[in-house]
Design a protein around this motif. Structure first.
Motif, short mmCIF file in Angstrom:
data_model
loop_
_atom_site.label_atom_id
_atom_site.label_comp_id
_atom_site.label_asym_id
_atom_site.label_seq_id
_atom_site.Cartn_x
_atom_site.Cartn_y
_atom_site.Cartn_z
N ALA A 102 1.02 -1.13 -0.03
CA ALA A 102 -0.18 -0.02 0.03
C ALA A 102 0.91 1.32 -0.14
CB ALA A 102 -0.84 0.07 1.11
N PHE A 103 0.53 2.36 -0.91
CA PHE A 103 1.28 3.31 -1.01
C PHE A 103 0.84 4.76 -0.72
CE2 PHE A 103 3.63 0.29 -3.83
CZ PHE A 103 4.75 0.57 -3.64
N PHE A 104 1.99 5.67 0.00
CA PHE A 104 1.31 6.81 0.28
C PHE A 104 2.57 7.82 -0.14
CE2 PHE A 104 0.20 3.63 3.38
CZ PHE A 104 -1.19 4.09 3.84
N LYS A 105 2.10 8.96 -0.67
CA LYS A 105 3.09 10.11 -1.02
C LYS A 105 3.49 10.91 0.09
CE LYS A 105 2.94 10.18 -6.16
NZ LYS A 105 1.70 9.59 -6.68
N THR A 106 4.66 11.08 0.30
CA THR A 106 5.35 11.86 1.14
C THR A 106 6.51 12.87 0.54
OG1 THR A 106 6.84 10.58 2.47
CG2 THR A 106 4.74 10.60 3.32
N GLY A 107 5.92 13.97 -0.15
CA GLY A 107 6.92 14.81 -0.98
C GLY A 107 7.52 13.83 -1.87
N GLU A 108 8.77 13.86 -2.25
CA GLU A 108 9.47 12.87 -3.30
C GLU A 108 9.61 11.61 -2.90
OE1 GLU A 108 10.95 14.36 -6.25
OE2 GLU A 108 9.50 15.64 -5.69
N THR A 109 9.45 11.18 -1.54
CA THR A 109 9.59 9.81 -1.14
C THR A 109 8.25 9.25 -1.00
OG1 THR A 109 11.47 10.88 -0.11
CG2 THR A 109 10.74 8.50 0.78
N LYS A 110 8.02 7.94 -0.90
CA LYS A 110 7.06 7.24 -0.59
C LYS A 110 6.98 6.26 0.63
CE LYS A 110 7.47 6.20 -5.00
NZ LYS A 110 7.43 5.81 -6.28
N ILE A 111 5.78 5.98 1.22
CA ILE A 111 5.86 5.20 2.10
C ILE A 111 5.20 3.66 1.50
CG2 ILE A 111 4.98 4.41 4.55
CD1 ILE A 111 7.23 6.56 4.63
N GLU A 112 5.85 2.53 1.60
CA GLU A 112 5.42 1.27 1.36
C GLU A 112 4.87 0.56 2.27
OE1 GLU A 112 6.76 -1.75 -2.01
OE2 GLU A 112 8.17 -1.48 -0.48
N LEU A 113 3.57 0.36 2.72
CA LEU A 113 3.33 -0.80 3.79
C LEU A 113 3.17 -2.35 3.10
CD1 LEU A 113 0.36 0.95 5.57
CD2 LEU A 113 2.85 1.06 6.00
N LEU A 114 3.79 -3.08 3.82
CA LEU A 114 3.93 -4.52 3.39
C LEU A 114 3.02 -5.36 4.34
CD1 LEU A 114 7.68 -4.25 3.11
CD2 LEU A 114 6.42 -4.61 1.26
N GLU A 115 2.29 -6.19 3.46
CA GLU A 115 1.27 -6.89 4.52
C GLU A 115 1.43 -8.57 3.67
OE1 GLU A 115 -3.27 -6.93 5.39
OE2 GLU A 115 -2.90 -7.38 3.33
N SER A 116 1.86 -9.21 4.79
CA SER A 116 2.15 -10.66 4.15
C SER A 116 0.75 -11.36 3.98
CB SER A 116 2.71 -11.65 5.16
OG SER A 116 3.28 -12.62 4.82
N ALA A 117 0.79 -12.02 2.67
CA ALA A 117 -0.51 -12.92 2.20
C ALA A 117 -0.60 -14.04 2.89
CB ALA A 117 -0.59 -12.88 0.62
N THR A 118 0.67 -14.87 3.14
CA THR A 118 0.89 -16.18 3.67
C THR A 118 1.63 -15.97 4.98
OG1 THR A 118 2.97 -16.35 2.48
CG2 THR A 118 0.98 -17.03 1.38
N PRO A 119 1.15 -17.02 5.72
CA PRO A 119 1.98 -16.97 7.41
C PRO A 119 3.51 -17.33 7.20
CG PRO A 119 0.24 -18.90 7.02
CD PRO A 119 0.22 -17.89 5.91
N ASP A 120 4.05 -17.93 6.02
CA ASP A 120 5.09 -18.21 5.81
C ASP A 120 5.95 -17.35 4.94
OD1 ASP A 120 3.89 -18.97 3.85
OD2 ASP A 120 5.19 -21.24 3.68
N GLY A 121 5.46 -16.01 4.62
CA GLY A 121 5.90 -15.36 3.69
C GLY A 121 7.05 -14.47 4.42
N VAL A 122 7.92 -14.16 3.65
CA VAL A 122 8.97 -12.97 4.00
C VAL A 122 8.46 -12.10 5.12
CG1 VAL A 122 10.90 -13.59 2.42
CG2 VAL A 122 9.19 -11.68 1.95
#
Ligand code: ZN
Length: 133
Positions: A43-63
């Motif tokens: 999930a992406f958010f813009k903060t000026g020139e930089t973005k914030i990327e939230l990461l949500e695992s789709a599987t319990p054994d994912g990275v």
């Protein structure tokens, strides 16, 4: 390397974290995207020139799930924009850094990406990304 393209943050659940970051950053999440190569939702958010990327695992054994299990939610990686990812990967290999993938792969946001092993970077997972436009 160029500017910081985004900071990746591992979260347990978009349902609570997207509204939280919208409040925190005073902006709206402008897109969510499934990344097949990492098996994560982003999930992406813009903060000026930089973005914030939230990461949500789709599987319990994912990275991302494994990361949260070990370290809890929080900063997962820092992504630097590069002009020529192949050249940058070659340069870093010659400098002795360990790359987590041999060839650039498809990341979120229409980018080619490569990760560096955090054991060679003082524990910071570094992502290189090159726009595919
Ligand atoms: Zn990233």
């Amino acid at each position: 390397m160029q500017n910081i393209d985004h900071i990746g943050i591992a979260v347990k659940d978009f349902k609570t974290s997207i509204p939280l970051f919208e409040k925190l950053l005073n902006t709206t999440c402008y897109k969510t995207e499934w990344v097949e190569s990492e098996k994560v939702n982003t999930a992406f958010f813009k903060t000026g020139e930089t973005k914030i990327e939230l990461l949500e695992s789709a599987t319990p054994d994912g990275v991302v799930a494994k990361f949260i299990e070990k370290k809890g939610e929080g900063i997962h990686h820092i992504a630097f924009e590069v002009k020529d990812i192949q050249a940058e990967m070659k340069r870093l290999l010659e400098e002795g850094f360990v790359l987590l993938n041999e060839a650039p792969k498809s990341g979120a946001d229409n980018k080619l990406v490569c990760f560096l092993h955090p054991k060679g970077t003082n524990g910071v997972l570094v992502e290189l990304c090159q726009s595919r436009v």
